[in-house]
Write an enzyme that holds these catalytic residues in place. Structure first.
Site, PDB file in Angstrom:
ATOM      1  N   PHE A  17     -18.794   2.287  11.493  1.00 38.22           N
ATOM      2  CA  PHE A  17     -19.387   1.892  12.777  1.00 38.22           C
ATOM      3  C   PHE A  17     -20.496   2.864  13.199  1.00 38.22           C
ATOM      4  CE2 PHE A  17     -18.567   2.626  17.497  1.00 38.22           C
ATOM      5  CZ  PHE A  17     -19.546   1.734  17.917  1.00 38.22           C
ATOM      6  N   THR A 122     -13.259  14.674  17.419  1.00 34.85           N
ATOM      7  CA  THR A 122     -12.831  13.597  18.320  1.00 34.85           C
ATOM      8  C   THR A 122     -12.500  14.130  19.708  1.00 34.85           C
ATOM      9  OG1 THR A 122     -11.126  11.939  18.729  1.00 34.85           O
ATOM     10  CG2 THR A 122     -10.445  13.826  17.442  1.00 34.85           C
ATOM     11  N   GLU A 124     -10.063  13.181  21.095  1.00 34.07           N
ATOM     12  CA  GLU A 124      -8.596  13.215  21.104  1.00 34.07           C
ATOM     13  C   GLU A 124      -8.044  14.630  20.901  1.00 34.07           C
ATOM     14  OE1 GLU A 124      -6.995   9.624  19.663  1.00 34.07           O
ATOM     15  OE2 GLU A 124      -5.171  10.614  18.977  1.00 34.07           O
ATOM     16  N   ARG A 164       1.592  10.234  16.649  1.00 38.14           N
ATOM     17  CA  ARG A 164       0.262   9.949  17.185  1.00 38.14           C
ATOM     18  C   ARG A 164      -0.673  11.145  17.047  1.00 38.14           C
ATOM     19  NH1 ARG A 164      -2.984   6.959  20.882  1.00 38.14           N
ATOM     20  NH2 ARG A 164      -4.922   8.105  20.951  1.00 38.14           N
ATOM     21  N   TYR A 167      -3.431  12.981  13.916  1.00 39.69           N
ATOM     22  CA  TYR A 167      -4.891  12.875  13.794  1.00 39.69           C
ATOM     23  C   TYR A 167      -5.566  13.991  14.595  1.00 39.69           C
ATOM     24  CZ  TYR A 167      -9.458  10.693  15.076  1.00 39.69           C
ATOM     25  OH  TYR A 167     -10.794  10.413  15.335  1.00 39.69           O
ATOM     26  N   LYS A 171      -7.777  17.058  13.127  1.00 37.38           N
ATOM     27  CA  LYS A 171      -9.169  17.230  13.581  1.00 37.38           C
ATOM     28  C   LYS A 171      -9.344  18.606  14.241  1.00 37.38           C
ATOM     29  CE  LYS A 171     -11.652  13.240  13.224  1.00 37.38           C
ATOM     30  NZ  LYS A 171     -12.804  13.111  12.319  1.00 37.38           N
ATOM     31  N   TYR A 312       2.756  -0.193  18.221  1.00 35.58           N
ATOM     32  CA  TYR A 312       2.356   0.833  17.244  1.00 35.58           C
ATOM     33  C   TYR A 312       3.523   1.370  16.423  1.00 35.58           C
ATOM     34  CZ  TYR A 312      -2.163   1.364  19.679  1.00 35.58           C
ATOM     35  OH  TYR A 312      -3.414   1.166  20.229  1.00 35.58           O
ATOM     36  N   ARG A 322      -9.229  10.575  29.572  1.00 33.33           N
ATOM     37  CA  ARG A 322     -10.197  11.417  28.854  1.00 33.33           C
ATOM     38  C   ARG A 322     -11.554  11.265  29.507  1.00 33.33           C
ATOM     39  NH1 ARG A 322      -9.796   8.644  23.092  1.00 33.33           N
ATOM     40  NH2 ARG A 322      -7.714   9.257  22.485  1.00 33.33           N
TER      41      ARG A 322
HETATM   42  P1  NAD Z   1     -15.252   3.985  10.947  1.00 33.28           P
HETATM   43  O1  NAD Z   1     -13.862   3.801  10.434  1.00 33.28           O
HETATM   44  O2  NAD Z   1     -15.999   2.797  11.410  1.00 33.28           O
HETATM   45  O3  NAD Z   1     -16.142   4.679   9.821  1.00 33.28           O
HETATM   46  C1  NAD Z   1     -15.649   5.621   8.906  1.00 33.28           C
HETATM   47  C2  NAD Z   1     -16.294   5.345   7.565  1.00 33.28           C
HETATM   48  O4  NAD Z   1     -15.866   6.365   6.656  1.00 33.28           O
HETATM   49  C3  NAD Z   1     -15.860   3.990   6.970  1.00 33.28           C
HETATM   50  O5  NAD Z   1     -16.989   3.247   6.577  1.00 33.28           O
HETATM   51  C4  NAD Z   1     -15.025   4.385   5.762  1.00 33.28           C
HETATM   52  O6  NAD Z   1     -15.167   3.494   4.653  1.00 33.28           O
HETATM   53  C5  NAD Z   1     -15.603   5.764   5.409  1.00 33.28           C
HETATM   54  N1  NAD Z   1     -14.647   6.579   4.681  1.00 33.28           N
HETATM   55  C6  NAD Z   1     -13.386   6.901   5.055  1.00 33.28           C
HETATM   56  N2  NAD Z   1     -12.829   7.684   4.116  1.00 33.28           N
HETATM   57  C7  NAD Z   1     -13.755   7.843   3.136  1.00 33.28           C
HETATM   58  C8  NAD Z   1     -13.767   8.558   1.915  1.00 33.28           C
HETATM   59  N3  NAD Z   1     -12.699   9.238   1.509  1.00 33.28           N
HETATM   60  N4  NAD Z   1     -14.893   8.524   1.163  1.00 33.28           N
HETATM   61  C9  NAD Z   1     -15.982   7.825   1.579  1.00 33.28           C
HETATM   62  N5  NAD Z   1     -16.021   7.142   2.724  1.00 33.28           N
HETATM   63  C10 NAD Z   1     -14.922   7.154   3.500  1.00 33.28           C
HETATM   64  O7  NAD Z   1     -15.181   5.102  12.077  1.00 33.28           O
HETATM   65  P2  NAD Z   1     -16.269   5.503  13.179  1.00 33.28           P
HETATM   66  O8  NAD Z   1     -15.839   4.934  14.472  1.00 33.28           O
HETATM   67  O9  NAD Z   1     -17.626   5.247  12.675  1.00 33.28           O
HETATM   68  O10 NAD Z   1     -16.004   7.090  13.286  1.00 33.28           O
HETATM   69  C11 NAD Z   1     -16.735   8.021  12.535  1.00 33.28           C
HETATM   70  C12 NAD Z   1     -16.245   9.432  12.844  1.00 33.28           C
HETATM   71  O11 NAD Z   1     -16.289   9.683  14.240  1.00 33.28           O
HETATM   72  C13 NAD Z   1     -14.816   9.717  12.388  1.00 33.28           C
HETATM   73  O12 NAD Z   1     -14.753  11.021  11.871  1.00 33.28           O
HETATM   74  C14 NAD Z   1     -14.005   9.624  13.666  1.00 33.28           C
HETATM   75  O13 NAD Z   1     -12.854  10.430  13.606  1.00 33.28           O
HETATM   76  C15 NAD Z   1     -15.007  10.106  14.698  1.00 33.28           C
HETATM   77  N6  NAD Z   1     -14.704   9.503  16.021  1.00 33.28           N
HETATM   78  C16 NAD Z   1     -15.186   8.282  16.370  1.00 33.28           C
HETATM   79  C17 NAD Z   1     -14.904   7.772  17.622  1.00 33.28           C
HETATM   80  C18 NAD Z   1     -15.468   6.461  18.091  1.00 33.28           C
HETATM   81  O14 NAD Z   1     -15.507   6.251  19.294  1.00 33.28           O
HETATM   82  N7  NAD Z   1     -15.924   5.569  17.209  1.00 33.28           N
HETATM   83  C19 NAD Z   1     -14.106   8.489  18.523  1.00 33.28           C
HETATM   84  C20 NAD Z   1     -13.608   9.711  18.131  1.00 33.28           C
HETATM   85  C21 NAD Z   1     -13.929  10.226  16.878  1.00 33.28           C
HETATM   86  N1  UDP Z   2      -4.624  -0.779  23.512  1.00 32.26           N
HETATM   87  C1  UDP Z   2      -4.088  -1.906  24.154  1.00 32.26           C
HETATM   88  N2  UDP Z   2      -4.084  -3.115  23.494  1.00 32.26           N
HETATM   89  C2  UDP Z   2      -4.578  -3.256  22.229  1.00 32.26           C
HETATM   90  C3  UDP Z   2      -5.119  -2.094  21.577  1.00 32.26           C
HETATM   91  C4  UDP Z   2      -5.121  -0.885  22.263  1.00 32.26           C
HETATM   92  O1  UDP Z   2      -3.625  -1.842  25.301  1.00 32.26           O
HETATM   93  O2  UDP Z   2      -4.566  -4.381  21.711  1.00 32.26           O
HETATM   94  C5  UDP Z   2      -4.698   0.509  24.238  1.00 32.26           C
HETATM   95  C6  UDP Z   2      -4.130   1.744  23.530  1.00 32.26           C
HETATM   96  O3  UDP Z   2      -2.740   1.855  23.725  1.00 32.26           O
HETATM   97  C7  UDP Z   2      -4.904   2.862  24.191  1.00 32.26           C
HETATM   98  C8  UDP Z   2      -6.268   2.239  24.474  1.00 32.26           C
HETATM   99  O4  UDP Z   2      -6.073   0.816  24.410  1.00 32.26           O
HETATM  100  O5  UDP Z   2      -4.309   3.175  25.439  1.00 32.26           O
HETATM  101  C9  UDP Z   2      -7.367   2.655  23.519  1.00 32.26           C
HETATM  102  O6  UDP Z   2      -6.949   2.423  22.206  1.00 32.26           O
HETATM  103  P1  UDP Z   2      -7.884   2.566  20.933  1.00 32.26           P
HETATM  104  O7  UDP Z   2      -7.136   1.980  19.775  1.00 32.26           O
HETATM  105  O8  UDP Z   2      -9.224   2.012  21.175  1.00 32.26           O
HETATM  106  O9  UDP Z   2      -8.058   4.118  20.626  1.00 32.26           O
HETATM  107  P2  UDP Z   2      -7.824   5.499  21.361  1.00 32.26           P
HETATM  108  O10 UDP Z   2      -8.769   5.588  22.508  1.00 32.26           O
HETATM  109  O11 UDP Z   2      -6.386   5.568  21.806  1.00 32.26           O
HETATM  110  O12 UDP Z   2      -8.128   6.480  20.283  1.00 32.26           O
END
Ligand code: NAD
Ligand code: UDP
Length: 375
Positions: A17, A122, A124, A164, A167, A171, A312, A322
């Protein structure tokens, strides 16, 4: 470092993403060459022909294969990870390996080869708020500010059996390793803590292009598109600050360009003004869905409560709240988020309708027209 190396970025997880949006922006708005690495290129098929991109279908945990890539690049942006809450209670070993054990060698490799590292951690890592962790806490012990600050706020995770937190723990330990490499070996790094980014190309719709349970936005879109119940975990009382991917990419581009100001810093990236409970998120998304799909205007969408244990499994605990402090990144780079919750949701939901509208079961003629219009 050679000019060629300085001009080349390794984007690990470029097929995900955030990675897909960053890739698009880097190719459109800069002259960098990109070595993109992911296990899948499905979401970035449109960019694979671009001249300045070399895509490798590769596992970033393969250190021998990754070393030469790192040695060709001046900057590594590290996104590849397992980062979906459903996995934390189902495959915690993979989650710990992906977010610490198997990514740690890349931190060492960056340090040894003098590569700059922009690492995605993250929000988190903050865990729960003190108020959330201690039910009925004595108000004298509740922090004055609910804002999560990069340098001041303690990181408050739950007990070990509450899986939970595997992760967040992994991180957090990686952040500590990155920090330590900066401290002892001079690694040039920036750590990013994202706060619930949303936008098109996020996650998957179960049964269409993935299996399991995605993050909340895709779960709710799945329900809306398939006309099934939206499920609110534990009443939907927990809160998140959802951040538009476009704002988030602006922030990362500033980090990329403003090397000196970002050196050895940790930055929250999030929008404190976009805080909502998950229950309120569900009702906003229902309203927006009706607006984006007028033929659904009269439809009754159902919202169903579900316990976190049912949804879950054992070992789930939630982050109650947060809210990012964004003063650090505003001060260093002049970034502040601009896109409000409704606009961020609308753009994300339009993306889902474009991508999946035709693939979902209950597609009617009128809906098909809207899908065509938004393509
Ligand atoms: P995502 O799952 O969409 O993208 C992760 C990508 O990494 C995927 O395309 C997956 O195929 C690739 N990947 C995973 N393991 C791999 C491996 N071993 N080798 C090669 N590719 C691999 O996730 P995202 O939302 O784009 O998040 C990206 C980063 O940002 C992550 O580190 C995540 O922990 C961090 N993050 C994102 C959010 C958010 O809001 N999207 C929030 C907190 C942290
Ligand atoms: N959640 C929910 N219904 C769903 C999926 C998630 O109520 O179908 C809640 C989840 O318990 C959390 C929040 O939505 O409180 C955000 O969840 P998400 O999976 O997006 O990731 P998080 O922010 O917890 O990393």
């Amino acid at each position: 470092m050679s000019d060629d190396r300085t001009a080349t970025i390794a984007l690990l997880g470029c097929g995900g993403f955030i990675g897909s949006h960053l890739l698009e922006r880097i190719l459109d708005a800069t002259d960098y060459r990109v070595e993109g690495i992911d296990l899948s290129s499905r979401k970035i098929a449109a960019f694979l022909g671009r001249k300045r991109l070399t895509f490798h279908t590769m596992n970033v945990h393969d250190v021998a294969a990754m070393r030469p890539v790192i040695e060709r690049c001046g900057t590594v942006i590290s996104l590849a990870a397992l980062c979906n809450p459903y996995l934390y209670t189902h495959t915690p070993i993979d989650v710990i390996e992906s977010n610490f054990v198997k990514i740690y060698p890349l931190v060492q490799a960056c340090s040894e080869s003098g590569c700059r590292l922009i690492h995605f951690s993250t929000s988190e890592v903050y865990g729960r708020t003190l108020t959330g962790a201690i039910d009925g806490a004595d108000p004298r012990h509740v922090p004055v500010s609910h804002l999560l600050d990069e340098t001041a706020t303690p990181l408050l995770l739950g007990p070990i059996a509450a899986q939970r937190w595997c992760y967040a723990s992994a991180k957090q330990l990686l952040e500590r390793a990155v920090f330590a490499y900066g401290f002892e070996r001079g690694l040039e790094y920036t750590i990013v803590r994202p706060f619930n980014f949303i936008g098109p190309r996020m996650d998957f719709i179960p049964g269409i292009d993935g299996e399991g349970v995605p993050r909340v936005l895709a779960c709710f879109m799945d329900a809306l598109l398939h006309d099934t119940s939206i499920r609110l975990v534990d009443g939907g009382t927990n809160r998140r600050c959802f951040t538009a991917i476009r704002d988030a990419v602006d922030a990362v581009m500033l980090i990329l360009e403003r090397r000196h100001a970002s050196r050895q810093r940790i930055f929250n990236i999030g929008n404190p003004a976009n805080e909502t409970t998950i229950a309120a998120l569900a009702s906003r998304m229902i309203d927006l869905y009706r607006e984006l799909r007028p033929e659904a205007a009269g439809r009754n969408f159902s919202v169903e409560p579900v316990t976190s244990r049912e949804f879950y499994g054992e070992g789930y605990e939630d982050s109650d709240r947060r809210v990012p402090a964004v003063g650090a990144i505003a001060g260093a780079l002049g970034w502040t988020p601009k896109i409000g919750l409704v606009d961020a949701l609308r753009s994300a939901m339009e993306g889902f309708i474009r991508e999946y509208g035709m693939k979902c079961r209950k597609v009617t003629g009128a809906f098909r027209d809207i899908v065509r219009e938004t393509v």
